[in-house]
Design an enzyme around this catalytic site. Structure first.
Site, PDB file in Angstrom:
ATOM      1  N   LYS A  10       0.821  -1.214   0.000  1.00 38.94           N
ATOM      2  CA  LYS A  10       0.000   0.000   0.000  1.00 38.94           C
ATOM      3  C   LYS A  10       0.851   1.258   0.000  1.00 38.94           C
ATOM      4  CE  LYS A  10      -1.074  -0.250   4.928  1.00 38.94           C
ATOM      5  NZ  LYS A  10      -2.111  -0.610   5.873  1.00 38.94           N
ATOM      6  N   ARG A  11       2.115   1.118   0.331  1.00 40.87           N
ATOM      7  CA  ARG A  11       2.979   2.289   0.310  1.00 40.87           C
ATOM      8  C   ARG A  11       3.443   2.601  -1.110  1.00 40.87           C
ATOM      9  NH1 ARG A  11       4.227  -0.317   4.293  1.00 40.87           N
ATOM     10  NH2 ARG A  11       3.102   0.352   6.125  1.00 40.87           N
TER      11      ARG A  11
END
Ligand code: GLU
Length: 469
Positions: free
Chosen positions: A235-236
């Site tokens: 998700k980063r």
């Protein structure tokens, strides 16, 4: 035996596309087996959970086709804390678990800093429960744990290589491994279909099932989802939130079709198929265990195909959130009262064949609704060459005199204007397009200009001409 599967997300962030894929696989499997899909929110990590993430999961599932009335639950893991603690106590009382007061540093010192797992120091010390003492599961010294996995066959784990793992922390709170097993037991889960990332937990969890005297479930570990560099989607780094795709204008139908192709394909040489075919043909056992590439480009292409296949009225309907700006979708650059549904309906068929995601509708049609075109300066510089001013003069004069304001006449008129200056239609069109729409690309120009109307088109052409002076 009724098949009972569950989807058990942790509400610690935006809902991940990989999670959506696992949810769909569980849901289809339950449906095929005449079973039940249970939704369990694993909300025990109080520091990282937020109620809005739970709501996000429910609405994302609903969007993808797993509606709130089609499953059992949601159950909340935090409501079962009593069961988790009772199971920990039973394991202790039956001798399958023991208390341990070793610090990580002490274990490291004993193992010469070669920490590869707990060394069993407290196994036979008979420590009673006490503040700061963790409860560890006593793993068997011999034998092997064979996991029956519908996708991976029978991965086998040597018990002697499984450390005595912690099942309850020093403050008495049970850890994920145990809570997850106890909940599956309590909820009568028969098949655990989940991401491959959990496979290392599985032998430990199966040992817990055995120790608690309940037949373990059948497992299915679905492949990890990776980006184009074969890195696990993160998700980063990657766009992973289902909501982000939804807000960009991916259709749920395209999205769920694409998600089901991660590691599986329907029969024949087809990828885009009706959902009923997927529900019919999907076989968990056919899922490829290798990492599945989440190809955003391919998803876009899929979405474009799905968009083009919509009946026009439906296309108009699904565009509405981007035309009005609803919920998390940004408002368009025009005022609500400037929007003209008839003008939109007139250009909708032209837009439908050109966009791949619904948010692209806005830059394609904004020229119709804003008071003056939103000029893209780079496009302006590119389109306005020497001679553009004169060409615009001619175009204005010719457009003022057309007998009928329709696309065909306007096209023929500009063709004549361009030819008189030795320009092909494409070249003659560029300054007109940027003057009227603000961009160098967009919907077919003459149809656009027809819908925009004579007055507004001429006003814009004159304004552009002034700017070139
Ligand atoms: N809550 C876990 C997760 O979100 C799921 C565990 C499981 O499916 O067993 O990764």
């Amino acid at each position: 035996m009724t098949v009972r599967v569950r989807f058990a997300p942790s509400p610690t962030g935006m809902f991940h596309v990989g999670g959506a894929r696992s949810a769909l696989q569980n849901w289809i499997y339950a449906k095929q087996q005449g079973g039940v899909f249970v939704l369990r929110i694993e909300d025990t990590d109080a520091a990282r959970n937020k109620p809005e993430w739970t709501e996000g999961i429910l609405s994302a599932l609903d969007w993808i086709g797993i509606s709130r009335d089609s499953y059992e639950g949601p159950y909340f893991q935090s409501s079962y804390a009593g069961e988790h603690r009772a199971a920990a106590r039973r394991l202790y009382e039956s001798g399958r678990a023991y208390y341990c007061d070793c610090t990580r540093e002490a274990v490291q010192a004993r193992t010469g800093n070669q920490y590869t797992g707990y060394d069993g120091y407290c196994r036979d010390r008979g420590l009673p429960p006490g503040e700061g003492r963790a409860l560890r599961f006593r793993t068997p010294d011999e034998g092997a744990t064979v996991v029956v996995d519908l996708i991976r066959g029978e991965p086998t784990f040597e018990n002697k290589l499984i450390e005595d793992f912690v099942i309850a922390r020093g403050d008495g709170s049970p850890v994920f491994l145990l809570a997850n097993v106890v909940d599956d037991m309590t909820m009568g889960i028969t098949h655990v279909i989940r991401a491959e990332e959990h496979l290392p937990n599985t032998p430990k969890q199966q040992l817990l099932w055995d120790a608690l005297g309940v037949k373990p479930p059948i497992w299915a570990h679905v492949p990890v989802v990776v980006n184009e560099k074969r890195q696990k989607l993160s998700k980063r780094r990657d766009k992973v939130a289902l909501e982000a795709y939804r807000d960009e204008g991916y259709l749920a139908t395209a999205m769920r079709n694409y998600l089901m192709l991660l590691g599986w394909a329907p029969s024949g040489d087809r990828e885009i198929v009706p959902w009923s075919v997927i529900e019919d043909e999907f076989r968990l056992a056919e899922v490829n265990p290798s990492p599945a590439f989440f190809d955003e480009k391919k998803l876009r292409a899929f979405n474009g195909e799905y968009i083009r296949a919509l009946p026009i009225e439906e296309f108009v309907e699904v565009c509405q959130p981007w035309l009005t700006g609803t919920g998390t979708i940004a408002p368009p650059p025009w005022q609500p009262e400037e929007f003209d549904p008839a003008a939109f309906a007139a250009v909708a068929p032209l837009a439908q064949t050109r966009i791949a995601v619904l948010s692209e509708i806005v830059p394609n049609v904004d020229f119709l609704f804003v008071a003056s075109p939103l000029i893209d300066e780079a496009a302006w510089t590119k389109a306005m060459k020497d001679g553009s001013a004169e060409l615009l003069d001619d175009a204005i004069a010719a457009f003022e005199a057309v007998p009928s304001w329709d696309a065909e006449t306007l096209k023929a008129t500009l063709e004549t204007v361009g030819a008189a200056r030795g320009l092909k239609l494409g070249k003659a069109q560029a300054p007109v397009r940027v003057a009227v729409t603000g961009r160098t690309v967009g919907l077919p120009l003459f149809e656009s200009v027809e819908v925009l109307g004579a007055e507004r088109t001429l006003t814009r052409l004159r304004a552009a001409r002034v700017r070139l002076t």
